[in-house]
Write a protein that holds these residues in place. Sequence first.
Motif, PDB file in Angstrom:
ATOM      1  N   PHE A 390     -20.706  28.830   1.725  1.00 54.00           N
ATOM      2  CA  PHE A 390     -20.190  27.627   2.359  1.00 54.00           C
ATOM      3  C   PHE A 390     -19.098  27.943   3.383  1.00 54.00           C
ATOM      4  CE2 PHE A 390     -21.971  25.435  -1.454  1.00 54.00           C
ATOM      5  CZ  PHE A 390     -22.883  24.667  -0.755  1.00 54.00           C
ATOM      6  N   LEU A 391     -18.347  28.998   3.156  1.00 53.30           N
ATOM      7  CA  LEU A 391     -17.387  29.416   4.170  1.00 53.30           C
ATOM      8  C   LEU A 391     -18.123  29.796   5.453  1.00 53.30           C
ATOM      9  CD1 LEU A 391     -14.555  30.160   5.114  1.00 53.30           C
ATOM     10  CD2 LEU A 391     -14.830  32.380   4.016  1.00 53.30           C
ATOM     11  N   HIS A 392     -19.243  30.471   5.269  1.00 54.59           N
ATOM     12  CA  HIS A 392     -20.057  30.852   6.428  1.00 54.59           C
ATOM     13  C   HIS A 392     -20.651  29.624   7.125  1.00 54.59           C
ATOM     14  CE1 HIS A 392     -23.052  32.630   8.966  1.00 54.59           C
ATOM     15  NE2 HIS A 392     -24.053  32.160   8.234  1.00 54.59           N
ATOM     16  N   LYS A 393     -21.127  28.660   6.353  1.00 53.13           N
ATOM     17  CA  LYS A 393     -21.792  27.503   6.936  1.00 53.13           C
ATOM     18  C   LYS A 393     -20.802  26.536   7.591  1.00 53.13           C
ATOM     19  CE  LYS A 393     -25.578  26.844   6.846  1.00 53.13           C
ATOM     20  NZ  LYS A 393     -26.645  27.303   7.768  1.00 53.13           N
ATOM     21  N   ILE A 394     -19.611  26.402   7.025  1.00 48.28           N
ATOM     22  CA  ILE A 394     -18.647  25.424   7.535  1.00 48.28           C
ATOM     23  C   ILE A 394     -18.025  25.886   8.844  1.00 48.28           C
ATOM     24  CG2 ILE A 394     -16.382  24.382   7.079  1.00 48.28           C
ATOM     25  CD1 ILE A 394     -17.208  24.232   4.129  1.00 48.28           C
ATOM     26  N   HIS A 395     -17.788  27.188   9.000  1.00 45.05           N
ATOM     27  CA  HIS A 395     -17.105  27.713  10.176  1.00 45.05           C
ATOM     28  C   HIS A 395     -18.067  28.520  11.047  1.00 45.05           C
ATOM     29  CE1 HIS A 395     -13.438  26.352   8.336  1.00 45.05           C
ATOM     30  NE2 HIS A 395     -13.705  27.058   7.262  1.00 45.05           N
ATOM     31  N   THR A 396     -17.959  28.327  12.341  1.00 45.17           N
ATOM     32  CA  THR A 396     -18.882  28.966  13.272  1.00 45.17           C
ATOM     33  C   THR A 396     -18.568  30.448  13.453  1.00 45.17           C
ATOM     34  OG1 THR A 396     -17.462  28.403  15.152  1.00 45.17           O
ATOM     35  CG2 THR A 396     -19.175  26.823  14.556  1.00 45.17           C
ATOM     36  N   ASN A 397     -19.596  31.210  13.818  1.00 47.02           N
ATOM     37  CA  ASN A 397     -19.401  32.628  14.123  1.00 47.02           C
ATOM     38  C   ASN A 397     -18.718  32.819  15.473  1.00 47.02           C
ATOM     39  OD1 ASN A 397     -20.612  33.363  11.751  1.00 47.02           O
ATOM     40  ND2 ASN A 397     -22.577  33.867  12.669  1.00 47.02           N
ATOM     41  N   HIS A 398     -18.992  31.902  16.388  1.00 42.41           N
ATOM     42  CA  HIS A 398     -18.456  32.006  17.743  1.00 42.41           C
ATOM     43  C   HIS A 398     -17.635  30.768  18.097  1.00 42.41           C
ATOM     44  CE1 HIS A 398     -21.873  34.882  17.996  1.00 42.41           C
ATOM     45  NE2 HIS A 398     -21.083  35.518  18.845  1.00 42.41           N
ATOM     46  N   VAL A 404     -15.869  35.963  19.142  1.00 43.95           N
ATOM     47  CA  VAL A 404     -16.188  36.009  17.711  1.00 43.95           C
ATOM     48  C   VAL A 404     -15.044  35.350  16.950  1.00 43.95           C
ATOM     49  CG1 VAL A 404     -16.533  37.518  15.722  1.00 43.95           C
ATOM     50  CG2 VAL A 404     -17.583  38.105  17.918  1.00 43.95           C
ATOM     51  N   ASN A 405     -15.372  34.451  16.047  1.00 50.95           N
ATOM     52  CA  ASN A 405     -14.359  33.767  15.237  1.00 50.95           C
ATOM     53  C   ASN A 405     -13.887  34.709  14.135  1.00 50.95           C
ATOM     54  OD1 ASN A 405     -12.748  32.000  13.835  1.00 50.95           O
ATOM     55  ND2 ASN A 405     -14.414  30.707  13.090  1.00 50.95           N
ATOM     56  N   PHE A 406     -13.000  35.633  14.496  1.00 54.39           N
ATOM     57  CA  PHE A 406     -12.620  36.686  13.563  1.00 54.39           C
ATOM     58  C   PHE A 406     -11.781  36.153  12.408  1.00 54.39           C
ATOM     59  CE2 PHE A 406     -11.024  40.986  12.441  1.00 54.39           C
ATOM     60  CZ  PHE A 406     -12.261  41.612  12.400  1.00 54.39           C
ATOM     61  N   LYS A 407     -11.154  35.019  12.596  1.00 54.44           N
ATOM     62  CA  LYS A 407     -10.370  34.419  11.514  1.00 54.44           C
ATOM     63  C   LYS A 407     -11.263  34.102  10.321  1.00 54.44           C
ATOM     64  CE  LYS A 407      -6.788  30.897  10.801  1.00 54.44           C
ATOM     65  NZ  LYS A 407      -6.060  29.763  11.423  1.00 54.44           N
ATOM     66  N   LYS A 408     -12.461  33.651  10.609  1.00 55.79           N
ATOM     67  CA  LYS A 408     -13.435  33.378   9.554  1.00 55.79           C
ATOM     68  C   LYS A 408     -13.778  34.663   8.792  1.00 55.79           C
ATOM     69  CE  LYS A 408     -18.417  32.539   9.224  1.00 55.79           C
ATOM     70  NZ  LYS A 408     -19.613  31.968   9.887  1.00 55.79           N
ATOM     71  N   PHE A 409     -14.012  35.738   9.543  1.00 56.45           N
ATOM     72  CA  PHE A 409     -14.437  36.981   8.900  1.00 56.45           C
ATOM     73  C   PHE A 409     -13.295  37.689   8.174  1.00 56.45           C
ATOM     74  CE2 PHE A 409     -17.735  36.216  12.096  1.00 56.45           C
ATOM     75  CZ  PHE A 409     -18.838  36.243  11.258  1.00 56.45           C
ATOM     76  N   TRP A 410     -12.053  37.438   8.597  1.00 56.09           N
ATOM     77  CA  TRP A 410     -10.913  37.937   7.806  1.00 56.09           C
ATOM     78  C   TRP A 410     -11.009  37.373   6.389  1.00 56.09           C
ATOM     79  CZ3 TRP A 410      -8.315  41.993   8.821  1.00 56.09           C
ATOM     80  CH2 TRP A 410      -7.799  42.292  10.081  1.00 56.09           C
ATOM     81  N   GLU A 411     -11.269  36.066   6.287  1.00 54.42           N
ATOM     82  CA  GLU A 411     -11.289  35.410   4.973  1.00 54.42           C
ATOM     83  C   GLU A 411     -12.470  35.860   4.130  1.00 54.42           C
ATOM     84  OE1 GLU A 411     -10.184  33.604   1.761  1.00 54.42           O
ATOM     85  OE2 GLU A 411      -8.948  33.815   3.555  1.00 54.42           O
ATOM     86  N   ILE A 412     -13.646  35.975   4.754  1.00 56.36           N
ATOM     87  CA  ILE A 412     -14.808  36.471   4.011  1.00 56.36           C
ATOM     88  C   ILE A 412     -14.539  37.884   3.503  1.00 56.36           C
ATOM     89  CG2 ILE A 412     -17.220  37.197   4.228  1.00 56.36           C
ATOM     90  CD1 ILE A 412     -17.692  34.876   6.099  1.00 56.36           C
TER      91      ILE A 412
END
Length: 470
Positions: A390-398, A404-412
Amino acid sequence: MPQTSVVFSSILGPSCSGQVLPGMGERGSGASSSGDLVFQEGRLISGSLEALMEHLVPTVDYYPDRTYIFTFLLSSRVFIPPHDLLARVGQICLEQRQQLETGSEKAKLKSFSAKIVQLLKEWTEAFPYDFQDEKAMAELKAITHRVTQCDEENGTVKKAIAQMTQSLLLSLAARSQLQELRDKLRSPAMDKGSVLKTKPPATQKDILGVCCDPLVLAQQLTHIELERVSSIHPEDLMQIVSHMDSRDKHRCRGDLTKTYSLEAYDNWFNCLSMLVATEVCRVVKKKHRTRMLEFFIDVARECFNIGNFNSMMAIISGMNLSPVARLKKTWSKVKTAKFDVLEHHMDPSSNFCNYRTALQGATQRSQMANSSREKIVIPVFNLFVKDIYFLHKIHTNHLPNGHVNFKKFWEISRQIHEFMTWTQVECPFEKDKKIQNYLLTAPIYSEEGPENHMEKDSWKTLRTTLLNRA
């Protein structure tokens, strides 16, 4: 199986509000730009893929933070296959090497080469499966060949490369052997019921005949959990993201066999739930069924105390299956106070708020632990996977600007790294092979009705027995 709401919240604090991190996927206030990289309060939050790749490669005066190395190598596979990333890293290294060679500064060239080898060492140790691909191994050899050209005097770089390569090959060989073993042991879905029914009821053992101490059984379940979860690797968990990204799956879908360890671990949860239900339902006498239920309640409580939340949830799920839940007369004799406490911990309301609070407490205990016993944290795997999903689905990759939405990947990455830390804890309890063998091989019923003549005969015998008792 436990279900999570569509709101990601595994990173919540004590408030358990169920809300996602604010600003994830937006530039936010206080952001500063450095070339094609954007920082917020000193932390990298976005950048072009090219800039992020350049940020990975060391220079004479710079070496990337280890957290960044892990996060980028883990998340980059969503956008680019590992062998292509390695090829780009090699190209950047070559460009930097050529610049240093024109300056005729051997000392700097040697320092740069050592840093490149260190980066490759961290990559091969964290994600050795990336190098199972022949293209990746060829790129690795090409890069190491270039950096050894400056190491003709004492051969320190060459020695480091040789050690790295040997460790990588050993790791790949071990994984290959494990995969072969998994393929041999892999069997169809749980169809053990017929084995159970071919034996006369009088000769059948139950769990209480093998282990009557709830603490001991909880410890053996913890052994099994840690052994199984230790076969899961960071890149396996990242498949949750890369497999579900429709825009990039044509490039980065990867080998579906990598997800087998995830499926096997999830199947273990289902098997344990069905084993609990089987052990309860196969007992004829109500008094013995009551004892069996109270025994499993105590086992689940001991699992909770240990920090083994996955087994605890599986046991609760097994007792909530309809064949067990509908035993009203049996449940009326059970002292349910302890069971009510367990169900409170696993209450799904507010996105499993109570469970997440307990998990947070176990995590803090693990961080301050002085013994392996206190370090054990085994989260409910199904919920952990759904949190990542759901973290992946809620926040975009770009982002809208193409970064690149690196803030998202920091959390993952943070969550996966924390999970991997838990999987590496050594189980401190003495292993009991007899108990473990029973837990792993005991025949179990399915939730369906009788499907073959053996099952039908067993059902008729049980029905006749119960009618005669009535």
